[in-house]
Enzyme design. Structure first.
Site, short mmCIF file in Angstrom:
data_model
loop_
_atom_site.label_atom_id
_atom_site.label_comp_id
_atom_site.label_asym_id
_atom_site.label_seq_id
_atom_site.Cartn_x
_atom_site.Cartn_y
_atom_site.Cartn_z
CD GLU A 1 -2.25 1.44 2.72
OE1 GLU A 1 -2.72 2.56 2.93
OE2 GLU A 1 -2.04 0.59 3.59
CD GLU B 1 -3.26 -4.55 5.79
OE1 GLU B 1 -4.41 -5.01 5.65
OE2 GLU B 1 -3.04 -3.34 6.02
CG PHE C 1 2.25 0.90 11.08
CD1 PHE C 1 3.00 1.49 12.09
CD2 PHE C 1 1.63 1.71 10.15
CE1 PHE C 1 3.12 2.88 12.18
CE2 PHE C 1 1.75 3.10 10.23
CZ PHE C 1 2.50 3.68 11.25
CG PHE D 1 -0.83 -2.53 9.19
CD1 PHE D 1 -1.40 -2.14 10.39
CD2 PHE D 1 -0.62 -1.57 8.22
CE1 PHE D 1 -1.74 -0.81 10.63
CE2 PHE D 1 -0.96 -0.24 8.45
CZ PHE D 1 -1.51 0.15 9.65
CG HIS E 1 -0.64 2.86 13.84
ND1 HIS E 1 -1.91 3.02 14.32
CD2 HIS E 1 -0.75 2.76 12.49
CE1 HIS E 1 -2.78 3.01 13.31
NE2 HIS E 1 -2.10 2.86 12.19
#
Lengths: 321, 324
Positions: free
Chosen positions: A24, A53, A76, A79, A122
């Site tokens: 992404e 993902e 991250f 993710f 995050h």
């Protein structure tokens, strides 16, 4: 740090046409590591994807199994939880499960760790999950020099590698030579030599450990700081040799204490280096709570240089057996 | 486009190979001769074979936990399959995979998969690879109706559509996700409808009609080869057996299908249907089909013999095929 990542990706993409970058916002490069690559390599080799993902991680698996070398940017570390099936069940097992019929040269690249008030979703240190998967390699650099050499080696590796950049080290500065170099996966680096206590860390914790070592020096305590660089397979030999010299061991890891990085290192030192130890090995990990947002609280969760130095002083105070 | 007599006979042969292989596996399992568990493809042969008959050897397929039929449909070898089911060193995966993880990369069979929906993104990657390398290969993802409710299905259809990749998604809708009827798991009749949400064609075929499946697959394959992107084919089919062999042991007397429904499924036999078509159209006489059958039964018997006489994997092999 960012320039080192960009250079590693660009050099490997120039060298090998099967290397491509997918994820992404990789064109734009949110953490800038992938920025500028689209201009040189175009739509086919720098592919923006939907925020999916699981499918993107699996696209890496299918591409790697059919002859390509994907670098999958998952932004991250947290993710990666969304991509878990493809990494754990597919990338992490297909070669073995299919009797060696394929190899899976994939790099999953992501940002790990805390210290930016990004909140729990995050800010986690998710590397132990991947250290626990037998056929996944795990890399976590602490300097621009190491990041470049390790990323290039990871891309050339024929096995799945999860490559963790640290969320708060993007602006880290350091010398990176112009000439090409690789850093072999699985080799630690002694970032500071010392005689009294071995401190073992990776990523951001290397910097905290070096700060602690500087403070300890003022107290007349000589700390050796080992940067593991690769968390799996990790360089037991270098760590055990250091412990044989110092007789004291502190494992510092930004993940949580239960089954975290520090637990693994301390366990191996206790098991294989027991006779060299003058005191019980110590673990320093993040406090076992979701990573809080407020800077005051977040700071309290992450291992600090003060905490590491205090542990070293305590170890020095333990009477020799 | 009706397939040529050669293609029809090829499809029939592959279906018969699956049927006889799976019957033998069911028997071996019931006798307690196989470790682990097995999910048989009996009743669904027309789907995998109809699709694979429309593919080239260098096209890719990614399969499911019910994957034996897909391996055979793509041209897999009985001996190495049976040896894998016995966990032997001579198996496709040297005994490390088992029933739910058979792969044959030499014929583009990129593996069965024990995770429902787990193979779908992998097929997208194989399709991406074909696009990236500039070949006209296609990748097929085979999965069941249960997988159509996994996130991987939705993410994969959207991703393949957004990147316009040569991937054909084939949903084998046998009406049950394990033991739960599809109507309890989704509020639509036709999974093919979901294609429209991702901007790709979605077609429904009778999954007990191998020639209809072949025609639908051939059209989707041609389209993908032309660079026009993915498609979803929903093949309505029937699982003649249970979810897994030996399931009665853990169902403990509970019924999840009515006897009428099971009977109806038995009656819609894709193999008998194609056999009748072959005889009626005089593509081959019944005697030829019987000879073919006897030959296949012999091959299956030989595969069992091969598997039984093969060695167990050596303990040294435990750490082989790990890191390259």
């Amino acid at each position: 740090m960012i320039a080192a990542i960009q250079a590693a990706l660009a050099e490997e993409m120039r060298r090998d046409p099967t290397v491509f970058l997918i994820g992404e916002d990789v064109r734009l490069g949110v953490f800038a590591g992938t920025r500028g690559l689209h201009a040189e390599f175009g739509d086919k080799r720098v592919i923006d994807t939907p925020i999916s993902e699981l499918a993107v991680a699996g696209t890496g698996v299918g591409a790697a199994a059919t002859g390509l070398r994907p670098v999958v940017d998952l932004m991250f570390g947290t993710f990666l939880y969304l991509a878990f099936d493809q990494i754990a069940n597919q990338a992490g097992a297909m070669r073995y499960m299919f009797g060696g019929q394929t190899k899976l040269p994939i790099v999953y690249m992501t940002q790990n760790g805390s210290g930016s008030s990004a909140g729990h979703h995050h800010s986690q240190s998710v590397h132990p999950f991947f250290m626990n998967m037998p056929l996944i390699k795990v890399v976590m650099p602490s300097t621009p020099y190491d990041a470049k050499g390790l990323l290039k080696a990871a891309i050339r590796d024929d096995n799945p590698v999860v490559f963790f950049n640290h969320l708060s080290l993007g602006g880290q500065r350091g010398e990176v030579p112009d000439e090409e170099y690789l850093i072999p996966l699985g080799k630690a680096d002694i970032k500071r030599e010392g005689a009294d206590v071995t401190i073992c860390a990776a990523g951001m914790m290397v910097h905290q450990s070096l700060k602690a070592a500087a403070a300890l020096e003022a107290d007349g305590i000589s700390a050796e700081v080992i940067d593991l660089r690769t968390l799996k397979p990790w360089d037991e030999e270098t760590v055990l040799a250091s412990v044989a010299k110092t007789g004291r061991f502190i494992a510092v890891d930004e993940s949580y204490p239960v089954c975290g990085g520090a637990s693994e290192w301390a366990a191996v030192v206790a098991e294989k280096g027991f006779s060299d130890l003058k005191a019980a090995p110590r673990r320093i990990s993040s406090k076992p709570v979701p990573i809080p947002f407020s800077p005051a609280l977040e700071k309290a969760v992450i291992p600090s240089a003060e905490e590491i130095a205090a542990a070293a002083r305590e170890l020095m105070a333990v009477a020799a057996r | 486009m009706t397939p040529s007599p050669e293609v029809v006979m090829d499809i029939y042969t592959r279906m018969l190979r699956i049927r006889r292989f799976e019957e033998q596996v069911g028997k071996l399992f019931a006798e307690g001769q196989l470790p682990g568990f097995v999910h048989l493809y009996i009743g669904e042969e027309a789907v995998g074979v109809g699709v694979c008959a429309a593919l080239r050897d260098d096209d890719y397929i990614v399969s499911t936990h019910r994957g034996h039929g897909h391996v055979i449909a793509k041209g897999g070898d009985f001996n190495r399959m049976m040896a894998e089911l016995f966990g032997k060193a001579t198996g496709y995966c040297k005994g490390k995979g088992g029933s739910m993880h058979i792969a044959d990369f030499s014929i583009g069979m990129l593996g069965a998969c024990g995770i429902v929906g787990g193979g779908i993104p992998v097929a997208v990657g194989a399709g991406f690879s074909a696009y990236y390398r500039g070949t006209d290969q296609v990748a097929v993802s085979l999965f069941g109706d249960g997988a159509a409710n996994e996130g991987s299905f939705h993410e994969s259809l959207n991703l393949a559509s957004a990147l316009k990749l040569p991937v054909i998604f084939v949903c084998e809708n046998n009406g049950y996700g394990e033991f739960t009827p599809a109507e309890r798991a989704m509020n639509i009749q036709d999974i093919a409808e979901r294609a429209h949400g991702y901007g790709i064609p979605g077609v429904i075929v009778d999954g007990t009609d191998a020639l209809a499946v072949y025609e639908a697959a051939a059209a989707a394959v041609e389209r993908a080869r032309r660079g026009e992107g993915p498609a979803l084919i929903e093949a309505k089919t029937h699982r003649r057996g249970g979810h897994a062999e030996g399931e009665a042991a853990f169902l403990a007397g509970q019924q999840y299908r009515s006897p009428e429904e099971e009977r109806a499924a038995q009656e819609k036999d894709p193999l008998a249907r194609l056999g009748a078509f072959i005889i009626e159209r005089e593509i081959a006489p019944a005697s030829h089909l019987e000879t073919l059958d006897a030959k296949i039964v012999e091959q299956v018997t030989a595969a069992v013999e091969f598997a039984r006489s093969s060695p167990d994997p050596s303990l040294e092999s435990l750490y082989e095929d790990t890191w390259v």
